[in-house]
Design a protein around this motif. Structure first.
Motif, mmCIF file in Angstrom:
data_model
loop_
_atom_site.group_PDB
_atom_site.id
_atom_site.type_symbol
_atom_site.label_atom_id
_atom_site.label_comp_id
_atom_site.label_asym_id
_atom_site.label_seq_id
_atom_site.Cartn_x
_atom_site.Cartn_y
_atom_site.Cartn_z
ATOM 1 N N VAL A 84 0.847 -1.186 0.000
ATOM 2 C CA VAL A 84 0.000 0.000 0.000
ATOM 3 C C VAL A 84 0.888 1.242 0.000
ATOM 4 N N ASN A 85 0.630 2.127 -0.917
ATOM 5 C CA ASN A 85 1.392 3.369 -0.991
ATOM 6 C C ASN A 85 1.069 4.230 0.228
ATOM 7 N N PRO A 86 2.040 4.489 1.100
ATOM 8 C CA PRO A 86 1.764 5.255 2.330
ATOM 9 C C PRO A 86 1.250 6.667 2.077
ATOM 10 N N PHE A 87 1.565 7.226 0.908
ATOM 11 C CA PHE A 87 1.187 8.608 0.645
ATOM 12 C C PHE A 87 -0.300 8.775 0.331
ATOM 13 N N LEU A 88 -0.984 7.670 0.041
ATOM 14 C CA LEU A 88 -2.370 7.787 -0.400
ATOM 15 C C LEU A 88 -3.358 7.880 0.753
ATOM 16 N N SER A 89 -2.848 7.978 1.965
ATOM 17 C CA SER A 89 -3.683 8.207 3.139
ATOM 18 C C SER A 89 -2.811 8.854 4.208
ATOM 19 N N GLU A 90 -3.420 9.255 5.319
ATOM 20 C CA GLU A 90 -2.633 9.779 6.426
ATOM 21 C C GLU A 90 -1.681 8.700 6.924
ATOM 22 N N PHE A 91 -0.489 9.107 7.349
ATOM 23 C CA PHE A 91 0.487 8.134 7.833
ATOM 24 C C PHE A 91 0.008 7.524 9.155
#
Length: 716
Positions: free
Chosen positions: A30-37
């Motif tokens: 999962v790309n971490p940037f596509l939601s809040e960390f």
């Protein structure tokens, strides 16, 4: 270097908040940037991020912000502060999340893949920024709010955001014709790409050279700690049993200072000052010529006679005359002091029985001998008392005494690099102020110098909750050999306090809108440089300057010797700095750039005509002058000395109070300088703190320079 505060300005417009998008690749990543960390304090999950994540995040982030901008311009509601100015300020949350992490990592932990992505993204990010700042319908809404601003009952912060938003559109070309806007887009893309190329070439050139020593006799004069580190470096490069010195400052500068072998000093010195000027694929001469040409074209397109005029318009200095007046006012006494130091160097050469004219590779070596002769002072006597973690804790102690804040080390936190340290900063009321990283040592993947940046700036979310910043301090200090502690030079200790001052500025910032979070470039060094003054105050040294073996506090006799010798060498230090500042200004006040311009000849003439001694090169020569050619301090390298007038006068408030940690002075500095971002004008902030404008006498006293003629600032 000291920046960056943020090392580069990433976009002309930079805002925060938006809509999250979720997704994963075929492997389940999962790309971490596509939601809040999903991490403590929301710090970036560095170890989970791939280069592909950055690329996807940039593309999705730009698309998301485009949709947000479309929503602003397509709404039927009449333009007002909330639906236009605030909505714009809060747009682009994902894009900013990616950009802060990517550009932070590209400076301190880059690789070939990231550099390629940086080149790929530069024109796309430039175009995206232009799509916002040159959006006619968006500007029309902003303009309508601005022209009707008295109707909205705005508070001071809101009024400043509106003013800055409107000005940023105008300064970004919103009033240009369609044809000129297309020209501006092309120039912005070109400038962005050239700046990245310049920095990547500089890193490549710095890493390309190594001085390999095989004969132990050639190590004569060098401190044991430097020899041990050179052996470690050699081992890491597959040269075990040898000694390797590089062009990174912690290696080359002490080599030039102590190495007895003059031929080797000459070799490494010439490699250092010719970076980017070697006629290879990393040569920066054409890059510089193209860059200053494109900047001048942009300035003229925007209605200015040169690039510096455009840049300085919203700085404290206001115009070129005020910058040159300050630099020229200091040049004469500094050059006179440097000539006195040169006479001392020549005397040392004769004292050794030699008869040759000193060159650039001789200055630091014989200056060290002259200082030893005059003051019985050798910096290596001080290093054992400046263990890195002790110096860091000294900065923490200073902050606690001044502001009541504390720092707590955190375990098991994501880090930007395995060597990094991480701390939680807690305010005097027990509430968190933010996260602070330290990344201290040089490596091939890290740019040179030192800077403070942010992986996330301070902000407020849509519900009015404060979002604390994630701050990083990056340095290139002398790395210890195996089993030994890191012992800093006095200059490195001062650098740590300097960057820590930038860190405090970021941690204390408390604004509600991104658009008013920044301060003018020639004000930004005040919060960092004032902390330098505390580094070698006797009261501070009693706390942190303890011998790494015995725990003994630095002896009073040694403190006094250092204090007496500290102004010696200010001729060299001031002249090399002023030379770089003048070079930066001279390039960016050009009214035309010849197609066949030789930038190195230009450098030689502009500094030679001012009488620069051949033994003193500009602190940064043209082809590795990243502050100005890489962006950030373009037509702004003078900012350090401009801010030094402020910081010396500001520290004078503590001197006048008779209390190094005067709580009233510290409270006012925090309230009026460190907290309000750019809500107030810079000089107003300073006067609010000090009660009056700055006096240059404090700077002259600090540097041990003679008093020049009074300086009068042109306010136009």
């Amino acid at each position: 270097m000291k920046i960056n505060v943020c090392k580069r300005l990433m976009f002309a417009v930079c805002f925060a908040a938006g809509v999250a998008v979720y997704g994963q690749d075929a492997t389940g990543h999962v790309n971490p940037f596509l939601s809040e960390f999903n991490t403590p304090y929301g710090v970036p999950p560095f170890e989970q991020i791939t280069v592909a994540d950055y690329r996807e995040g940039f593309l999705k982030g730009m698309e998301e912000q485009k949709q947000e901008i479309d929503a602003i311009v397509n709404q039927r509601s009449m333009p007002d502060f909330e639906n236009t100015i605030v909505a714009l300020d809060r747009s682009g949350v994902m894009l900013n999340r990616v950009a802060y992490v990517f550009f932070g990592q590209s400076g301190c932990n880059t690789n070939a893949e990231m550099q390629a992505l940086e080149q790929e993204m530069a024109p796309l990010l430039s175009a995206h920024s232009d799509d916002i700042s040159l959006n006619k319908r968006l500007f029309q809404r902003v303009k309508e709010v601005y022209e009707n601003r008295t109707k909205f009952n705005l508070d001071k912060e809101q009024a400043k955001l509106l003013e800055e938003t409107y000005k940023s559109f105008v300064r970004s070309g919103a009033n240009l014709s369609d044809a000129d806007q297309q020209k501006l887009r092309a120039l912005n893309e070109k400038i962005s790409t050239l700046q990245i190329t310049f920095e990547q070439n500089m890193l490549k050139e710095t890493n390309a050279f190594k001085l390999v020593i095989t004969d132990e006799k050639d190590l004569s004069g060098l401190p044991a700690s430097l020899i041990a580190q050179a052996a470690e470096t050699a081992k890491g490069m597959g040269e075990e049993g040898k000694w390797v010195f590089t062009l990174h400052n912690p290696s080359i500068m002490p080599f030039l200072q102590y190495a007895d072998n003059r031929a080797l000093r000459e070799r490494i010195y010439k490699a250092y000052i010719n970076r980017g000027n070697n006629g290879n694929d990393a040569d920066n001469k054409q890059v510089v010529r193209d860059l200053i040409t494109a900047r001048l074209e942009k300035a003229k397109l925007m209605g200015y006679e040169d690039y510096a005029s455009m840049v300085l318009e919203d700085r404290m200095a206001k115009n070129e005359k005020n910058v040159y007046d300050l630099l020229n006012q200091l040049w004469t006494p500094a050059l006179a002091k440097a000539k006195e130091e040169l006479a001392d160097i020549k005397a040392e050469i004769k004292r050794e029985g030699n008869d040759f004219e000193p060159e650039g590779w001789d200055w630091r070596y014989y200056f060290e001998k002259a200082k030893k002769h005059k003051y019985d002072m050798d910096e290596n006597e001080i290093r054992p008392y400046l263990e890195l973690n002790n110096v860091r804790d000294g900065a923490f102690y200073m902050a606690k005494r001044l502001y009541g804040i504390t720092f707590r080390p955190l375990e098991y936190m994501p880090k930007p690099h395995p060597e990094a340290q991480v701390f939680e900063c807690i305010d005097k009321d027990g509430k968190p102020l933010g996260i602070l990283y330290f990344d201290f040592f040089p490596r091939a993947s890290k740019s040179g110098g030192a800077w403070c940046g942010e992986y996330r700036p301070q902000s407020y979310d849509e519900n009015g909750n404060k979002v604390v910043p994630v701050v990083t301090i990056v340095c290139n200090f002398t790395k210890p050999s195996a089993g030994e502690p890191a012992l800093l030079s006095p200059d490195e200790a001062t650098t740590l306090f300097h960057e820590f001052g930038h860190g405090l500025h970021s941690l204390f910032c408390d604004v509600h809108y991104t658009g008013v979070s920044g301060v003018p470039r020639d004000f930004v060094e005040l919060p960092s440089q004032i902390d330098e003054h505390f580094t070698f105050e006797p009261e501070m040294l009693q706390v942190y300057a303890k011998h790494y073996k015995t725990g003994e506090v630095m002896p009073t006799e040694l403190v006094e010797k250092y204090d007496k010798s500290s102004k010696y060498g200010q001729g060299f230090a001031t002249v090399e700095y002023l030379a770089a500042s003048l070079l930066d200004m001279d390039f960016h006040t050009l009214k035309s750039v010849p197609a066949d311009m030789d930038v190195m000849e230009f450098e030689a003439k502009t500094l030679g005509d001012r009488g620069l001694l051949k033994q003193i090169p500009s602190r940064y020569r043209t082809t590795y002058f990243a502050h100005t050619m890489g962006g950030g301090y373009t037509a702004g390298y003078y900012s350090y000395i401009w801010a030094e007038v402020l910081d010396c006068d500001a520290f004078g408030a503590y001197v006048e109070s008779g209390n190094l940690f005067d709580p009233e002075v510290a409270s006012k500095f925090r309230k009026y300088v460190l907290t309000p971002g750019g809500i107030d004008d810079a000089m107003d902030m300073y006067v609010n703190f000090r009660g009056k404008g700055p006096d240059i006498k404090w700077l002259l006293e600090k540097r041990g320079l003679d008093t020049p003629a009074p300086l009068k600032q042109d306010k136009e």
